[in-house]
Design a protein around this motif. Structure first.
Motif, PDB file in Angstrom:
ATOM      1  N   ALA A  52       0.805  -1.215   0.000  1.00  0.00           N
ATOM      2  CA  ALA A  52       0.000   0.000   0.000  1.00  0.00           C
ATOM      3  C   ALA A  52       0.842   1.270   0.000  1.00  0.00           C
ATOM      4  O   ALA A  52       0.319   2.345  -0.273  1.00  0.00           O
ATOM      5  N   VAL A  53       2.139   1.166   0.287  1.00  0.00           N
ATOM      6  CA  VAL A  53       2.985   2.360   0.346  1.00  0.00           C
ATOM      7  C   VAL A  53       3.287   2.849  -1.066  1.00  0.00           C
ATOM      8  O   VAL A  53       3.878   2.124  -1.861  1.00  0.00           O
ATOM      9  N   PRO A  54       2.892   4.078  -1.363  1.00  0.00           N
ATOM     10  CA  PRO A  54       3.166   4.607  -2.703  1.00  0.00           C
ATOM     11  C   PRO A  54       4.609   5.107  -2.806  1.00  0.00           C
ATOM     12  O   PRO A  54       5.281   5.317  -1.803  1.00  0.00           O
ATOM     13  N   MET A  55       5.053   5.317  -4.008  1.00  0.00           N
ATOM     14  CA  MET A  55       6.351   5.949  -4.254  1.00  0.00           C
ATOM     15  C   MET A  55       6.201   7.415  -3.853  1.00  0.00           C
ATOM     16  O   MET A  55       5.189   8.046  -4.157  1.00  0.00           O
ATOM     17  N   LEU A  56       7.207   7.966  -3.156  1.00  0.00           N
ATOM     18  CA  LEU A  56       7.159   9.373  -2.759  1.00  0.00           C
ATOM     19  C   LEU A  56       7.658  10.239  -3.899  1.00  0.00           C
ATOM     20  O   LEU A  56       8.780  10.059  -4.373  1.00  0.00           O
ATOM     21  N   PHE A  57       6.818  11.168  -4.321  1.00  0.00           N
ATOM     22  CA  PHE A  57       7.176  12.085  -5.395  1.00  0.00           C
ATOM     23  C   PHE A  57       7.580  13.424  -4.803  1.00  0.00           C
ATOM     24  O   PHE A  57       6.997  13.888  -3.828  1.00  0.00           O
ATOM     25  N   HIS A  58       8.566  14.031  -5.405  1.00  0.00           N
ATOM     26  CA  HIS A  58       9.107  15.309  -4.947  1.00  0.00           C
ATOM     27  C   HIS A  58       8.542  16.431  -5.813  1.00  0.00           C
ATOM     28  O   HIS A  58       8.273  16.233  -6.981  1.00  0.00           O
ATOM     29  N   GLY A  59       8.373  17.599  -5.221  1.00  0.00           N
ATOM     30  CA  GLY A  59       7.954  18.756  -5.990  1.00  0.00           C
ATOM     31  C   GLY A  59       6.503  19.116  -5.774  1.00  0.00           C
ATOM     32  O   GLY A  59       5.885  18.703  -4.792  1.00  0.00           O
ATOM     33  N   PRO A  60       5.930  19.865  -6.713  1.00  0.00           N
ATOM     34  CA  PRO A  60       4.562  20.350  -6.546  1.00  0.00           C
ATOM     35  C   PRO A  60       3.516  19.230  -6.506  1.00  0.00           C
ATOM     36  O   PRO A  60       2.458  19.391  -5.927  1.00  0.00           O
ATOM     37  N   SER A  61       3.804  18.103  -7.110  1.00  0.00           N
ATOM     38  CA  SER A  61       2.845  16.997  -7.098  1.00  0.00           C
ATOM     39  C   SER A  61       3.175  16.000  -5.987  1.00  0.00           C
ATOM     40  O   SER A  61       2.859  14.821  -6.095  1.00  0.00           O
ATOM     41  N   SER A  62       3.789  16.486  -4.917  1.00  0.00           N
ATOM     42  CA  SER A  62       4.193  15.619  -3.806  1.00  0.00           C
ATOM     43  C   SER A  62       2.989  14.960  -3.150  1.00  0.00           C
ATOM     44  O   SER A  62       1.937  15.575  -2.971  1.00  0.00           O
ATOM     45  N   ASN A  63       3.164  13.724  -2.788  1.00  0.00           N
ATOM     46  CA  ASN A  63       2.120  12.951  -2.107  1.00  0.00           C
ATOM     47  C   ASN A  63       2.562  12.624  -0.682  1.00  0.00           C
ATOM     48  O   ASN A  63       2.299  11.545  -0.172  1.00  0.00           O
ATOM     49  N   PHE A  64       3.249  13.569  -0.044  1.00  0.00           N
ATOM     50  CA  PHE A  64       3.871  13.312   1.252  1.00  0.00           C
ATOM     51  C   PHE A  64       2.876  12.887   2.331  1.00  0.00           C
ATOM     52  O   PHE A  64       3.159  11.967   3.095  1.00  0.00           O
ATOM     53  N   TYR A 147      14.391   0.109   3.195  1.00  0.00           N
ATOM     54  CA  TYR A 147      12.966   0.039   2.849  1.00  0.00           C
ATOM     55  C   TYR A 147      12.427   1.429   2.523  1.00  0.00           C
ATOM     56  O   TYR A 147      11.760   1.627   1.498  1.00  0.00           O
ATOM     57  N   ILE A 148      12.707   2.394   3.380  1.00  0.00           N
ATOM     58  CA  ILE A 148      12.215   3.759   3.140  1.00  0.00           C
ATOM     59  C   ILE A 148      12.832   4.312   1.856  1.00  0.00           C
ATOM     60  O   ILE A 148      12.134   4.888   1.019  1.00  0.00           O
ATOM     61  N   TYR A 149      14.126   4.101   1.686  1.00  0.00           N
ATOM     62  CA  TYR A 149      14.820   4.621   0.510  1.00  0.00           C
ATOM     63  C   TYR A 149      14.255   4.013  -0.777  1.00  0.00           C
ATOM     64  O   TYR A 149      14.171   4.676  -1.802  1.00  0.00           O
ATOM     65  N   SER A 150      13.840   2.761  -0.699  1.00  0.00           N
ATOM     66  CA  SER A 150      13.286   2.094  -1.886  1.00  0.00           C
ATOM     67  C   SER A 150      11.951   2.688  -2.319  1.00  0.00           C
ATOM     68  O   SER A 150      11.511   2.466  -3.443  1.00  0.00           O
ATOM     69  N   LYS A 151      11.317   3.445  -1.460  1.00  0.00           N
ATOM     70  CA  LYS A 151      10.021   4.046  -1.767  1.00  0.00           C
ATOM     71  C   LYS A 151      10.144   5.483  -2.272  1.00  0.00           C
ATOM     72  O   LYS A 151       9.147   6.180  -2.414  1.00  0.00           O
ATOM     73  N   LEU A 152      11.376   5.922  -2.558  1.00  0.00           N
ATOM     74  CA  LEU A 152      11.596   7.276  -3.059  1.00  0.00           C
ATOM     75  C   LEU A 152      11.661   7.273  -4.585  1.00  0.00           C
ATOM     76  O   LEU A 152      12.289   6.400  -5.175  1.00  0.00           O
ATOM     77  N   SER A 153      11.061   8.278  -5.184  1.00  0.00           N
ATOM     78  CA  SER A 153      11.174   8.439  -6.634  1.00  0.00           C
ATOM     79  C   SER A 153      12.582   8.953  -6.943  1.00  0.00           C
ATOM     80  O   SER A 153      13.323   9.360  -6.046  1.00  0.00           O
ATOM     81  N   ILE A 154      12.940   8.968  -8.201  1.00  0.00           N
ATOM     82  CA  ILE A 154      14.266   9.446  -8.605  1.00  0.00           C
ATOM     83  C   ILE A 154      14.446  10.909  -8.195  1.00  0.00           C
ATOM     84  O   ILE A 154      15.500  11.289  -7.664  1.00  0.00           O
ATOM     85  N   ASP A 155      13.425  11.730  -8.399  1.00  0.00           N
ATOM     86  CA  ASP A 155      13.504  13.137  -7.990  1.00  0.00           C
ATOM     87  C   ASP A 155      13.666  13.267  -6.473  1.00  0.00           C
ATOM     88  O   ASP A 155      14.425  14.115  -5.999  1.00  0.00           O
ATOM     89  N   SER A 156      12.968  12.438  -5.714  1.00  0.00           N
ATOM     90  CA  SER A 156      13.092  12.463  -4.254  1.00  0.00           C
ATOM     91  C   SER A 156      14.489  12.035  -3.832  1.00  0.00           C
ATOM     92  O   SER A 156      15.078  12.625  -2.926  1.00  0.00           O
ATOM     93  N   GLU A 157      15.025  10.997  -4.480  1.00  0.00           N
ATOM     94  CA  GLU A 157      16.389  10.552  -4.174  1.00  0.00           C
ATOM     95  C   GLU A 157      17.388  11.677  -4.412  1.00  0.00           C
ATOM     96  O   GLU A 157      18.278  11.909  -3.591  1.00  0.00           O
ATOM     97  N   GLN A 158      17.244  12.373  -5.531  1.00  0.00           N
ATOM     98  CA  GLN A 158      18.163  13.468  -5.847  1.00  0.00           C
ATOM     99  C   GLN A 158      18.054  14.596  -4.827  1.00  0.00           C
ATOM    100  O   GLN A 158      19.062  15.184  -4.434  1.00  0.00           O
ATOM    101  N   ALA A 159      16.850  14.888  -4.373  1.00  0.00           N
ATOM    102  CA  ALA A 159      16.663  15.931  -3.359  1.00  0.00           C
ATOM    103  C   ALA A 159      17.314  15.509  -2.039  1.00  0.00           C
ATOM    104  O   ALA A 159      17.937  16.335  -1.365  1.00  0.00           O
ATOM    105  N   ILE A 160      17.194  14.229  -1.680  1.00  0.00           N
ATOM    106  CA  ILE A 160      17.806  13.721  -0.447  1.00  0.00           C
ATOM    107  C   ILE A 160      19.332  13.796  -0.557  1.00  0.00           C
ATOM    108  O   ILE A 160      20.019  14.168   0.395  1.00  0.00           O
ATOM    109  N   LYS A 161      19.863  13.465  -1.705  1.00  0.00           N
ATOM    110  CA  LYS A 161      21.320  13.483  -1.893  1.00  0.00           C
ATOM    111  C   LYS A 161      21.900  14.892  -1.799  1.00  0.00           C
ATOM    112  O   LYS A 161      23.086  15.048  -1.546  1.00  0.00           O
ATOM    113  N   ARG A 162      21.076  15.908  -1.966  1.00  0.00           N
ATOM    114  CA  ARG A 162      21.542  17.288  -1.845  1.00  0.00           C
ATOM    115  C   ARG A 162      21.629  17.742  -0.388  1.00  0.00           C
ATOM    116  O   ARG A 162      22.155  18.818  -0.104  1.00  0.00           O
ATOM    117  N   GLU A 163      21.106  16.947   0.536  1.00  0.00           N
ATOM    118  CA  GLU A 163      21.177  17.297   1.963  1.00  0.00           C
ATOM    119  C   GLU A 163      22.637  17.328   2.412  1.00  0.00           C
ATOM    120  O   GLU A 163      23.447  16.518   1.971  1.00  0.00           O
TER     121      GLU A 163
END
Length: 182
Positions: A52-64, A147-163
């Motif tokens: 049931a866990v969706p992929m997390l999308f980054h940006g204006p269409s975020s489903n956080f 597990y959490i990292y596997s649920k990140l979209s590519i855009d979300s991964e890139q945003a996390i890597k900028r931390e």
């Protein structure tokens, strides 16, 4: 011959044919009414928490908001108390052991000694269980991180890597710091 004509005529009138079909109107019907007996549900089954866990999308269409609720449920299901970090933004600490709770209250000396032996064993068992719980949670941290990292979209991964502290929490596979970054 009369019998055969009667059977044929009967089949034409909707009686069951020997091959499990009914004749009439050219429609095929199953031999048994499997679907009519309630043995098959047409309602959608509930997914398990992981699916049931969706992929997390980054940006204006975020489903956080949806992601947070679903990942919280999945992590609690998969990792127990360690999953509470999603809600609490901190690692769960098992309740502290209070040694004063393990002191005999008996007034008779013999009873007090016997009860204290039992209470000492219970205290020892409680301390071991607390240590074991903390150890299990520490061992599960990399699994929960992955597990959490596997649920990140590519855009979300890139945003996390900028931390700024990404290299630290990534190398340690720390799910709490990953969650804070999300």
């Amino acid at each position: 011959q009369g019998n055969r004509q009667g059977q044929r005529q009967g089949n034409r009138q909707g009686q069951r044919h020997s091959r499990g079909r009914e004749r009439g109107g050219g429609r095929w019907k199953p031999r048994n009414n499997f679907f009519d007996k309630g043995q098959y549900s047409t309602t959608k089954l509930k997914l398990d928490a992981n699916e049931a866990v969706p992929m997390l999308f980054h940006g204006p269409s975020s489903n956080f908001a949806t992601f947070r609720e679903k990942i919280k449920t999945a992590c609690l299901e998969k990792y127990g108390n360690l999953g509470k970090l999603i809600e609490d933004s901190d690692y769960y600490q098992p309740p502290a052991i209070v040694p004063e709770d393990y002191i005999s209250t008996k007034t008779d000396a013999t009873e007090q000694v016997n009860e204290q032996k039992v209470l000492d064993m219970e205290l020892s068992a409680a301390v071991k269980e607390r240590i074991s719980q903390k150890s299990r949670m520490a061992q599960e941290r990399p699994n929960m991180y992955a597990y959490i990292y596997s649920k990140l979209s590519i855009d979300s991964e890139q945003a996390i890597k900028r931390e700024t502290n990404y290299s630290t929490f990534s190398a340690e596979a720390d799910p709490l710091d990953l969650w804070k970054a999300i």
